[in-house]
Design an enzyme around this catalytic site. Sequence first.
Site, PDB file in Angstrom:
ATOM      1  N   HIS A 126      76.548 -20.215 -23.791  1.00  0.00           N
ATOM      2  CA  HIS A 126      75.591 -19.419 -23.004  1.00  0.00           C
ATOM      3  C   HIS A 126      74.586 -18.713 -23.909  1.00  0.00           C
ATOM      4  O   HIS A 126      73.966 -17.725 -23.513  1.00  0.00           O
ATOM      5  CB  HIS A 126      76.321 -18.415 -22.109  1.00  0.00           C
ATOM      6  CG  HIS A 126      77.054 -19.072 -20.959  1.00  0.00           C
ATOM      7  ND1 HIS A 126      78.018 -18.437 -20.221  1.00  0.00           N
ATOM      8  CD2 HIS A 126      76.950 -20.327 -20.439  1.00  0.00           C
ATOM      9  CE1 HIS A 126      78.476 -19.274 -19.282  1.00  0.00           C
ATOM     10  NE2 HIS A 126      77.853 -20.425 -19.410  1.00  0.00           N
ATOM     11  N   CYS A 166      55.660 -10.152 -29.438  1.00  0.00           N
ATOM     12  CA  CYS A 166      55.571 -10.898 -30.685  1.00  0.00           C
ATOM     13  C   CYS A 166      54.452 -10.299 -31.541  1.00  0.00           C
ATOM     14  O   CYS A 166      53.346 -10.085 -31.043  1.00  0.00           O
ATOM     15  CB  CYS A 166      55.264 -12.357 -30.345  1.00  0.00           C
ATOM     16  SG  CYS A 166      54.900 -13.416 -31.746  1.00  0.00           S
ATOM     17  N   CYS A 169      51.483 -13.250 -31.846  1.00  0.00           N
ATOM     18  CA  CYS A 169      50.601 -13.696 -30.761  1.00  0.00           C
ATOM     19  C   CYS A 169      50.608 -12.759 -29.548  1.00  0.00           C
ATOM     20  O   CYS A 169      49.866 -12.974 -28.602  1.00  0.00           O
ATOM     21  CB  CYS A 169      50.978 -15.107 -30.311  1.00  0.00           C
ATOM     22  SG  CYS A 169      52.428 -15.186 -29.235  1.00  0.00           S
ATOM     23  N   SER A 208      88.115 -16.794 -15.838  1.00  0.00           N
ATOM     24  CA  SER A 208      88.729 -17.275 -14.601  1.00  0.00           C
ATOM     25  C   SER A 208      88.218 -18.672 -14.258  1.00  0.00           C
ATOM     26  O   SER A 208      88.543 -19.212 -13.211  1.00  0.00           O
ATOM     27  CB  SER A 208      88.460 -16.296 -13.461  1.00  0.00           C
ATOM     28  OG  SER A 208      87.134 -15.832 -13.525  1.00  0.00           O
ATOM     29  N   ASN A 230      95.230 -15.260 -19.227  1.00  0.00           N
ATOM     30  CA  ASN A 230      94.279 -14.585 -18.339  1.00  0.00           C
ATOM     31  C   ASN A 230      95.063 -13.662 -17.412  1.00  0.00           C
ATOM     32  O   ASN A 230      96.135 -14.027 -16.951  1.00  0.00           O
ATOM     33  CB  ASN A 230      93.487 -15.608 -17.517  1.00  0.00           C
ATOM     34  CG  ASN A 230      92.210 -15.008 -16.935  1.00  0.00           C
ATOM     35  OD1 ASN A 230      91.395 -14.448 -17.670  1.00  0.00           O
ATOM     36  ND2 ASN A 230      92.038 -15.109 -15.645  1.00  0.00           N
TER      37      ASN A 230
HETATM   38 ZN   LIG Z   1      54.386 -15.347 -30.411  1.00  0.00          ZN
END
Ligand SMILES: [Zn+2]
Length: 258
Positions: A126, A166, A169, A208, A230
């Site tokens: 993830h 950023c 940019c 789970s 668990n």
């Molecule tokens: Zn950037």
Amino acid sequence: MNRESLQQFQKMIDSHSRIVFFGGAGVSVASGIPDFRSADGLYNNRGVEFENYEPEYLLSRTCLYREPKVFYEFYRQKLDTRGVEPNVTHYKLAELERAGKMVGIVTQNIDGLHQRAGSERVFEIHGTTMRNYCHACGRVFPGDYIFKYFDGLTPESGPDAIIPRCDKCGGMVRPAVTLYEESLPEDAVRGAIDAIASADMMIIAGTSLVVYPAAGMVDYFHGDTIVLINKGVTSRDRYADLVIRDPMEDVFSEIVVR
Ligand SMILES: [Zn+2]
């Protein structure tokens, strides 16, 4: 603590050398990381009415791009893991890796605690809060960039100042976290599947197994031993050779690496 289960678990670890660990949010609970699905305890000091949102929405791609101020206020309050330390489970798994017994750790967590405990073969399916990038130009920023950016905010900062920018940019800097509505990072998924498919033992812990497609990855396992740790019942309990309901940190603090 069930001593019989513990002894059985120790024997299984002793007799396997290609162990894969598949972990979820429960692994980091002992480190004090709250479940992000609970919106409790959020402060409302930037005019964001969190109670109007589902927790899943707050970590969705739609929220990030349509309501970035809401997303970053939630992120600021819930996902700052600076100052959080790995716990005994993270450390014991790193020790097992150094002893040559692990083929990898597959984690649904985004907190980077396995690496901080010393594990190297970690597949973050993830993504992670420890890496950030500019959504416009792709420039990569260090792990603490967004939280340091938040630290620089003052009560006088305008409401738009919460969106990290950023420095090259001016685009929005976002975490390399897989949000709801986004696909999983390909290289992490490939590494995770390889690790699971090549393992002789799988430990599923602190999850789970309800979040797909992550939960389906355990089907790639073809080894002979599955251990499930668990506190609640999972859909895979009946496939496990051993099910442990004791707190994970109690279990891993007893495991001897040899
Ligand atoms: Zn950037």
